[in-house]
Motif scaffolding. Structure first.
Motif, PDB file in Angstrom:
ATOM      1  N   VAL A 179      37.260 -13.406 -58.005  1.00 52.36           N
ATOM      2  CA  VAL A 179      36.008 -14.371 -57.772  1.00 52.36           C
ATOM      3  C   VAL A 179      36.049 -14.615 -56.310  1.00 52.36           C
ATOM      4  CG1 VAL A 179      35.444 -16.890 -58.161  1.00 52.36           C
ATOM      5  CG2 VAL A 179      36.640 -15.637 -60.040  1.00 52.36           C
ATOM      6  N   ALA A 180      34.631 -14.333 -55.780  1.00 53.47           N
ATOM      7  CA  ALA A 180      34.565 -14.335 -54.404  1.00 53.47           C
ATOM      8  C   ALA A 180      33.553 -15.510 -53.887  1.00 53.47           C
ATOM      9  CB  ALA A 180      34.463 -13.233 -53.794  1.00 53.47           C
ATOM     10  N   PRO A 181      33.723 -16.278 -52.715  1.00 54.68           N
ATOM     11  CA  PRO A 181      32.506 -17.239 -52.350  1.00 54.68           C
ATOM     12  C   PRO A 181      31.322 -16.097 -52.000  1.00 54.68           C
ATOM     13  CG  PRO A 181      34.695 -17.436 -51.155  1.00 54.68           C
ATOM     14  CD  PRO A 181      34.804 -16.111 -51.998  1.00 54.68           C
ATOM     15  N   GLU A 182      30.267 -16.950 -52.142  1.00 51.67           N
ATOM     16  CA  GLU A 182      28.946 -15.931 -51.917  1.00 51.67           C
ATOM     17  C   GLU A 182      28.844 -15.463 -50.480  1.00 51.67           C
ATOM     18  OE1 GLU A 182      25.976 -18.067 -55.212  1.00 51.67           O
ATOM     19  OE2 GLU A 182      26.205 -18.906 -53.420  1.00 51.67           O
ATOM     20  N   GLU A 197      42.089 -13.011 -59.572  1.00 52.70           N
ATOM     21  CA  GLU A 197      42.386 -13.991 -58.304  1.00 52.70           C
ATOM     22  C   GLU A 197      41.092 -14.320 -57.554  1.00 52.70           C
ATOM     23  OE1 GLU A 197      44.144 -15.825 -57.320  1.00 52.70           O
ATOM     24  OE2 GLU A 197      45.368 -15.319 -55.407  1.00 52.70           O
ATOM     25  N   GLY A 198      41.036 -15.766 -57.066  1.00 49.91           N
ATOM     26  CA  GLY A 198      40.119 -16.198 -56.166  1.00 49.91           C
ATOM     27  C   GLY A 198      40.426 -15.864 -54.943  1.00 49.91           C
ATOM     28  N   VAL A 234      33.092 -11.610 -59.217  1.00 48.65           N
ATOM     29  CA  VAL A 234      32.165 -12.879 -59.550  1.00 48.65           C
ATOM     30  C   VAL A 234      31.985 -13.623 -58.412  1.00 48.65           C
ATOM     31  CG1 VAL A 234      32.291 -14.628 -61.197  1.00 48.65           C
ATOM     32  CG2 VAL A 234      33.596 -12.690 -62.156  1.00 48.65           C
ATOM     33  N   LEU A 235      30.761 -13.636 -58.006  1.00 51.68           N
ATOM     34  CA  LEU A 235      30.328 -14.486 -56.944  1.00 51.68           C
ATOM     35  C   LEU A 235      30.177 -15.959 -57.367  1.00 51.68           C
ATOM     36  CD1 LEU A 235      27.819 -12.010 -54.942  1.00 51.68           C
ATOM     37  CD2 LEU A 235      30.527 -12.578 -54.639  1.00 51.68           C
ATOM     38  N   THR A 236      30.614 -16.961 -56.346  1.00 47.57           N
ATOM     39  CA  THR A 236      30.580 -18.281 -56.536  1.00 47.57           C
ATOM     40  C   THR A 236      30.077 -18.973 -55.315  1.00 47.57           C
ATOM     41  OG1 THR A 236      31.517 -20.116 -57.789  1.00 47.57           O
ATOM     42  CG2 THR A 236      32.822 -18.920 -56.386  1.00 47.57           C
ATOM     43  N   PRO A 237      29.535 -20.166 -55.337  1.00 45.86           N
ATOM     44  CA  PRO A 237      29.255 -21.015 -54.248  1.00 45.86           C
ATOM     45  C   PRO A 237      30.432 -21.255 -53.280  1.00 45.86           C
ATOM     46  CG  PRO A 237      27.865 -21.925 -56.032  1.00 45.86           C
ATOM     47  CD  PRO A 237      28.778 -20.886 -56.621  1.00 45.86           C
ATOM     48  N   GLY A 238      30.507 -21.049 -52.211  1.00 43.17           N
ATOM     49  CA  GLY A 238      31.716 -21.183 -51.435  1.00 43.17           C
ATOM     50  C   GLY A 238      32.018 -22.865 -50.699  1.00 43.17           C
TER      51      GLY A 238
END
Length: 473
Positions: free
Chosen positions: A98-101, A74-75, A119-123
């Motif tokens: 998957v989560a925003p930084e 899930e995001g 898993v961090l990703t730019p928000g």
């Protein structure tokens, strides 16, 4: 006190739902309607999202799309992911979130504590960007053997569980006396499902929304309240709203500025003993407005999604709030005292403007540098700091062709100070003499400590002025 004989569960998942309703006593306006709050942090995973997480997993199992040994993907900005990680632990699944930084450190730690892979990703990226939280989660689910994407934004089990549980609980707990429901919308599942049930009983549904959120008609620029509202990157080609959100369920929307929200969060802790997150503060701030309007014959219920325990590093951190301009330092001189009183007004140029257009704005401009911003409505007088992408000066454009976009020539993002910071402490922080010299809201620390370097001045998390470091004294 409650019953001596509490419930007995065969699994922690049996504890999802049936959360208490608590009356507010000290912050409700005089002569206003009583305000009761639905304490969704009482769910075992700590938020309202436990309801949707459990419902989506049970539905997926029943439909055969999530099988033993599978992986839940899930995001999520945190709470849905936490709920899914808890459910996964009980039912024997792996879990990838998957989560925003920009998600709080506390939420990330909770996800990992439940055994989830994070898993961090730019928000703050366009919706079409492969790094966008939804796109990345979708790809991971497709590439993971036995992977199942929960898809809280499009899964009908999300709102349906609130129609079946949250709405009926509130109706029963108030003895049918509720007149107004107030709730925020992230995915929109909570307000859609709960609102549908309570509408059948004639209850007025009010959506609480951050002031700049697209849901309520804002420009979509960044705000400082997690897990609610709708951010829109200005380079997004198609503004996609969650399929589960029935925007017609709300009779009206209360748009609440971040400052009002975060100060309400602090009041709830210090005057009501309720430690809650900012989305809860948003709902209560809106509910207090509704209370004043409804009068003593009304009964307002606000849904409080989660606890403040997962935001201690943000909304309850005085340094974080002061640096962002939400709180005043206990001692002066404050930054605003040193700078003197002036009306908010930040002259800017959009990153998509040509160099010649930027030169025209610079003509007669007297500031230390001109902020270059994301291409939103440039008539605004205050700006969300993540929308400031850099600065330019006349000298920095010397010899540059005039027909290209000026954004490609922008210098570093300016440092930032809160208008209520102690001026001496702000100067020391900007010089790098203490930890945390970089801006807490995601803005860089700028170039070196030169007296002419530009500095953004923030009020309630938004840039209202640009000055030089030397102006701070």
């Amino acid at each position: 006190m409650g019953s001596i004989e509490g419930p007995v569960y065969t699994s922690v998942l049996d504890g999802v739902g049936a959360t208490p309703l608590v009356r507010l006593n000290r912050i409700v306006p005089a002569g206003g309607a009583p305000v009761w709050v639905k304490t969704e942090w009482a769910n075992p995973g700590g938020s309202v999202k436990d309801r949707a997480a459990l419902a989506m997993v049970l539905d997926a199992e029943q439909r055969g799309v999530l099988r033993p040994g599978g992986t839940i993907v899930e995001g999520s900005s945190g709470n849905t992911g936490i709920g899914l990680a808890m459910v996964a632990a009980v039912r024997g699944y792996a879990c990838i979130v998957v989560a925003p930084e920009r998600t709080t450190a506390e939420k990330i730690a909770l996800l990992r504590a439940y055994g989830a892979e994070v898993v961090l990703t730019p928000g703050l990226v366009p919706r079409e960007d492969p790094r966008h939280v939804v796109n990345l989660a979708t790809r991971i689910a497709e590439e993971t053997p036995g992977g199942w994407l929960a898809d809280q934004y499009g899964n009908p089990a999300n709102p349906d569980v609130h129609t079946a549980t949250t709405g009926p609980e509130i109706w029963a707990q108030t003895g049918g006396r509720i007149t107004h429901l107030v709730a925020g919308a992230g995915t929109g599942g909570t307000i859609t499902g709960t609102g549908h049930h309570l509408h059948e009983h004639g209850v007025t549904v009010v959506a609480a929304d951050p002031e700049t959120s697209r849901y309520g008609g804002g420009d979509g620029s960044p705000y400082n309240v997690e897990a609610v509202g709708h951010y829109l990157h200005p380079l997004t080609e198609q503004d996609v709203w969650p399929a589960v959100y029935d925007t017609g369920v709300a009779d009206r929307t209360e748009r609440v500025p971040d400052g009002e929200t975060l100060r309400t969060v602090r009041r709830l802790a210090r005057e009501e003993g309720l430690l809650v997150g900012a989305s809860a503060g948003l709902a209560v701030a809106a509910a207090l407005r509704v209370s004043a309007e409804a009068g003593p014959d009304g009964l307002v219920v606000a849904v409080l999604p989660d606890s403040g325990r997962i935001y201690l590093s943000k909304y309850f951190d005085d340094a974080w709030l002061t640096t962002l301009g939400f709180l005043d330092a206990p001692e002066g001189p404050l930054v605003r005292d040193v700078l003197g009183a002036s009306e908010p007004g930040l002259t800017v140029v959009p990153a998509t403007a040509t160099v010649d257009e930027a030169r025209a704005v610079l003509d007669g401009y007297t500031g230390p540098a001109l902020p270059v911003v994301q291409p939103r409505a440039t008539s605004a007088t205050t700006w969300a700091v993540p929308d400031v992408v850099g600065t330019i000066t006349a000298a920095s454009l010397d010899g540059v062709r005039g027909d290209g976009p000026v954004g490609t020539h922008a210098g570093p993002v300016p440092a930032a100070v809160g208008h209520g910071e102690n001026a001496d402490a702000a100067r020391e922080r900007l010089s790098g003499n203490e930890s945390g010299a970089g801006f807490a809201g995601g803005c860089g620390s700028g170039a070196g400590p030169g007296s002419e370097d530009p500095v953004l001045v923030l009020v309630d998390g938004r840039a209202v002025h640009l000055v030089s470091r030397g102006d701070l004294g």
